[in-house]
Design an enzyme around this catalytic site. Sequence first.
Site, PDB file in Angstrom:
ATOM      1  N   ASP A  51      81.135  -0.676  49.523  1.00 17.91           N
ATOM      2  CA  ASP A  51      80.914   0.555  48.755  1.00 17.91           C
ATOM      3  C   ASP A  51      79.431   0.590  48.383  1.00 17.91           C
ATOM      4  O   ASP A  51      78.699  -0.380  48.584  1.00 17.91           O
ATOM      5  CB  ASP A  51      81.776   0.540  47.480  1.00 17.91           C
ATOM      6  CG  ASP A  51      81.562   1.779  46.609  1.00 17.91           C
ATOM      7  OD1 ASP A  51      81.503   2.896  47.164  1.00 17.91           O
ATOM      8  OD2 ASP A  51      81.428   1.637  45.375  1.00 17.91           O
ATOM      9  N   SER A  52      79.014   1.721  47.786  1.00 15.29           N
ATOM     10  CA  SER A  52      77.635   1.818  47.317  1.00 15.29           C
ATOM     11  C   SER A  52      77.402   0.949  46.080  1.00 15.29           C
ATOM     12  O   SER A  52      76.266   0.698  45.717  1.00 15.29           O
ATOM     13  CB  SER A  52      77.328   3.273  46.965  1.00 15.29           C
ATOM     14  OG  SER A  52      78.227   3.707  45.962  1.00 15.29           O
ATOM     15  N   TYR A  78      75.255   6.937  46.734  1.00 15.56           N
ATOM     16  CA  TYR A  78      75.266   7.490  48.090  1.00 15.56           C
ATOM     17  C   TYR A  78      75.546   9.000  48.066  1.00 15.56           C
ATOM     18  O   TYR A  78      75.193   9.726  48.986  1.00 15.56           O
ATOM     19  CB  TYR A  78      76.384   6.836  48.916  1.00 15.56           C
ATOM     20  CG  TYR A  78      76.065   5.477  49.499  1.00 15.56           C
ATOM     21  CD1 TYR A  78      74.937   4.757  49.112  1.00 15.56           C
ATOM     22  CD2 TYR A  78      76.911   4.911  50.449  1.00 15.56           C
ATOM     23  CE1 TYR A  78      74.674   3.507  49.651  1.00 15.56           C
ATOM     24  CE2 TYR A  78      76.649   3.670  50.998  1.00 15.56           C
ATOM     25  CZ  TYR A  78      75.526   2.966  50.597  1.00 15.56           C
ATOM     26  OH  TYR A  78      75.268   1.737  51.136  1.00 15.56           O
ATOM     27  N   CYS A 125      84.527   3.617  50.186  1.00 18.54           N
ATOM     28  CA  CYS A 125      83.623   4.599  49.607  1.00 18.54           C
ATOM     29  C   CYS A 125      83.947   5.920  50.295  1.00 18.54           C
ATOM     30  O   CYS A 125      83.930   5.996  51.529  1.00 18.54           O
ATOM     31  CB  CYS A 125      82.185   4.178  49.901  1.00 18.54           C
ATOM     32  SG  CYS A 125      80.950   5.418  49.501  1.00 18.54           S
ATOM     33  N   ASN A 126      84.250   6.931  49.497  1.00 16.28           N
ATOM     34  CA  ASN A 126      84.612   8.223  50.090  1.00 16.28           C
ATOM     35  C   ASN A 126      83.434   8.853  50.823  1.00 16.28           C
ATOM     36  O   ASN A 126      83.597   9.441  51.885  1.00 16.28           O
ATOM     37  CB  ASN A 126      85.090   9.189  49.011  1.00 16.28           C
ATOM     38  CG  ASN A 126      86.458   8.831  48.477  1.00 16.28           C
ATOM     39  OD1 ASN A 126      87.452   9.392  48.881  1.00 16.28           O
ATOM     40  ND2 ASN A 126      86.517   7.873  47.559  1.00 16.28           N
ATOM     41  N   GLU A 162      78.813   3.079  36.656  1.00 12.56           N
ATOM     42  CA  GLU A 162      77.966   1.910  36.945  1.00 12.56           C
ATOM     43  C   GLU A 162      77.380   1.329  35.652  1.00 12.56           C
ATOM     44  O   GLU A 162      77.103   0.146  35.567  1.00 12.56           O
ATOM     45  CB  GLU A 162      76.837   2.267  37.927  1.00 12.56           C
ATOM     46  CG  GLU A 162      77.300   2.590  39.350  1.00 12.56           C
ATOM     47  CD  GLU A 162      77.502   1.352  40.246  1.00 12.56           C
ATOM     48  OE1 GLU A 162      76.843   0.332  40.022  1.00 12.56           O
ATOM     49  OE2 GLU A 162      78.349   1.425  41.161  1.00 12.56           O
ATOM     50  N   CYS A 217      86.526   9.595  44.799  1.00 16.80           N
ATOM     51  CA  CYS A 217      85.372   8.698  44.745  1.00 16.80           C
ATOM     52  C   CYS A 217      85.915   7.408  44.162  1.00 16.80           C
ATOM     53  O   CYS A 217      86.627   7.436  43.145  1.00 16.80           O
ATOM     54  CB  CYS A 217      84.283   9.284  43.843  1.00 16.80           C
ATOM     55  SG  CYS A 217      82.935   8.115  43.525  1.00 16.80           S
ATOM     56  N   THR A 218      85.597   6.293  44.796  1.00 17.25           N
ATOM     57  CA  THR A 218      86.230   5.034  44.378  1.00 17.25           C
ATOM     58  C   THR A 218      85.759   4.555  43.001  1.00 17.25           C
ATOM     59  O   THR A 218      86.343   3.643  42.429  1.00 17.25           O
ATOM     60  CB  THR A 218      85.999   3.931  45.437  1.00 17.25           C
ATOM     61  OG1 THR A 218      84.595   3.843  45.731  1.00 17.25           O
ATOM     62  CG2 THR A 218      86.761   4.245  46.709  1.00 17.25           C
ATOM     63  N   HIS A 219      84.712   5.183  42.471  1.00 19.62           N
ATOM     64  CA  HIS A 219      84.307   4.847  41.105  1.00 19.62           C
ATOM     65  C   HIS A 219      85.249   5.488  40.069  1.00 19.62           C
ATOM     66  O   HIS A 219      85.360   4.990  38.949  1.00 19.62           O
ATOM     67  CB  HIS A 219      82.891   5.374  40.830  1.00 19.62           C
ATOM     68  CG  HIS A 219      81.790   4.547  41.409  1.00 19.62           C
ATOM     69  ND1 HIS A 219      81.550   4.466  42.758  1.00 19.62           N
ATOM     70  CD2 HIS A 219      80.855   3.762  40.812  1.00 19.62           C
ATOM     71  CE1 HIS A 219      80.502   3.674  42.964  1.00 19.62           C
ATOM     72  NE2 HIS A 219      80.069   3.236  41.796  1.00 19.62           N
TER      73      HIS A 219
HETATM   74  N1  DGL Z   1      82.090   5.181  45.336  1.00 18.93           N
HETATM   75  C1  DGL Z   1      81.553   6.058  46.285  1.00 18.93           C
HETATM   76  C2  DGL Z   1      82.493   7.101  46.792  1.00 18.93           C
HETATM   77  O1  DGL Z   1      83.672   6.848  46.818  1.00 18.93           O
HETATM   78  C3  DGL Z   1      80.132   6.468  46.222  1.00 18.93           C
HETATM   79  C4  DGL Z   1      79.567   6.887  44.948  1.00 18.93           C
HETATM   80  C5  DGL Z   1      78.087   7.083  45.117  1.00 18.93           C
HETATM   81  O2  DGL Z   1      77.420   6.117  45.472  1.00 18.93           O
HETATM   82  O3  DGL Z   1      77.605   8.206  44.922  1.00 18.93           O
HETATM   83  O4  DGL Z   1      82.095   8.162  47.208  1.00 18.93           O
END
Ligand code: DGL
Length: 275
Positions: A14-15, A46, A77-78, A156, A188-190
């Site tokens: 992931d990012s 990302y 990461c999506n 984060e 988004c995985t966050h």
């Molecule tokens: N966690 C990531 C996603 O699922 C990326 C978030 C990011 O870096 O902007 O998209």
Amino acid sequence: MKEEIRQAPIGVFDSGVGGLTVAREIMRQMPKEKIIYFGDTARVPYGSKSKETVTRFSRQIARFLLSHDVKTIVVACNTASAYALDELEKEFDVPMIGVVKPGAKMAVTRTRNGRIGVIGTEGTIGSGIYNEYIRSVRADAVIYGKACPLFVPLVEEGLWEDPVTEEIARRYLGELIDLDIDTLVLGCTHYPLIRSVIGRIMGDGVTLVNPAYETAVELKAMLGEQHLLNDVEPALGSNRYQFYVSDGAEKFKQFANSIMKYGVLSAKTIHIEEY
Ligand code: DGL
């Protein structure tokens, strides 16, 4: 030979810390698997970067993971799934899985009225990939996408239950509230890390979909079909889970330890630009 490959680790990236929500689910569903996790903490986010840049970053990470002989790569990461997965699959000869397709599938299973919200980064929402996948399973679905760019830095920074996060979430999600959606994809995985704030704002009538669960289910099925599932318990002290980042290993380690039940013993910084 086959036995050796079965015991090879699963690469997850992931990012930043978001992909830990997917790694955590893989650990739960496949406790015998080893995992090598990479979080691109030097280059997060990302979501606001171009397809070319995210693809270049993802390619470097795939090379790094393959240098550790992973048997498969999970794009946790999506944004990277939306922008780079097709490219990676063409270039590298290991089975790969992203989080978007499983998330879209799960949303269709969960919705009753066919009205689905999707929240994610600017990249993921702008790519229209969730709409495409959801409609390929349910053609009459009505989909509302909303980019929530400030969620990633808030997560984060660990501000999961902070009034600032609550305020920003109200602004982003406000426009989704009156649209009669019954399902919201955390695209988004966050975002699962601020799930309780999002759930409070959306209310009980909206089911939140976290693609991590379905991704792990599909990963297990894919590895099973290819006879790649590990059925041997890794030996004690065999470094079952390894964590790498491109910056700030100590901060990452503390963060990861706060969300991973299984303990993150250490995290190492590597120079990802060299791959
Ligand atoms: N966690 C990531 C996603 O699922 C990326 C978030 C990011 O870096 O902007 O998209």
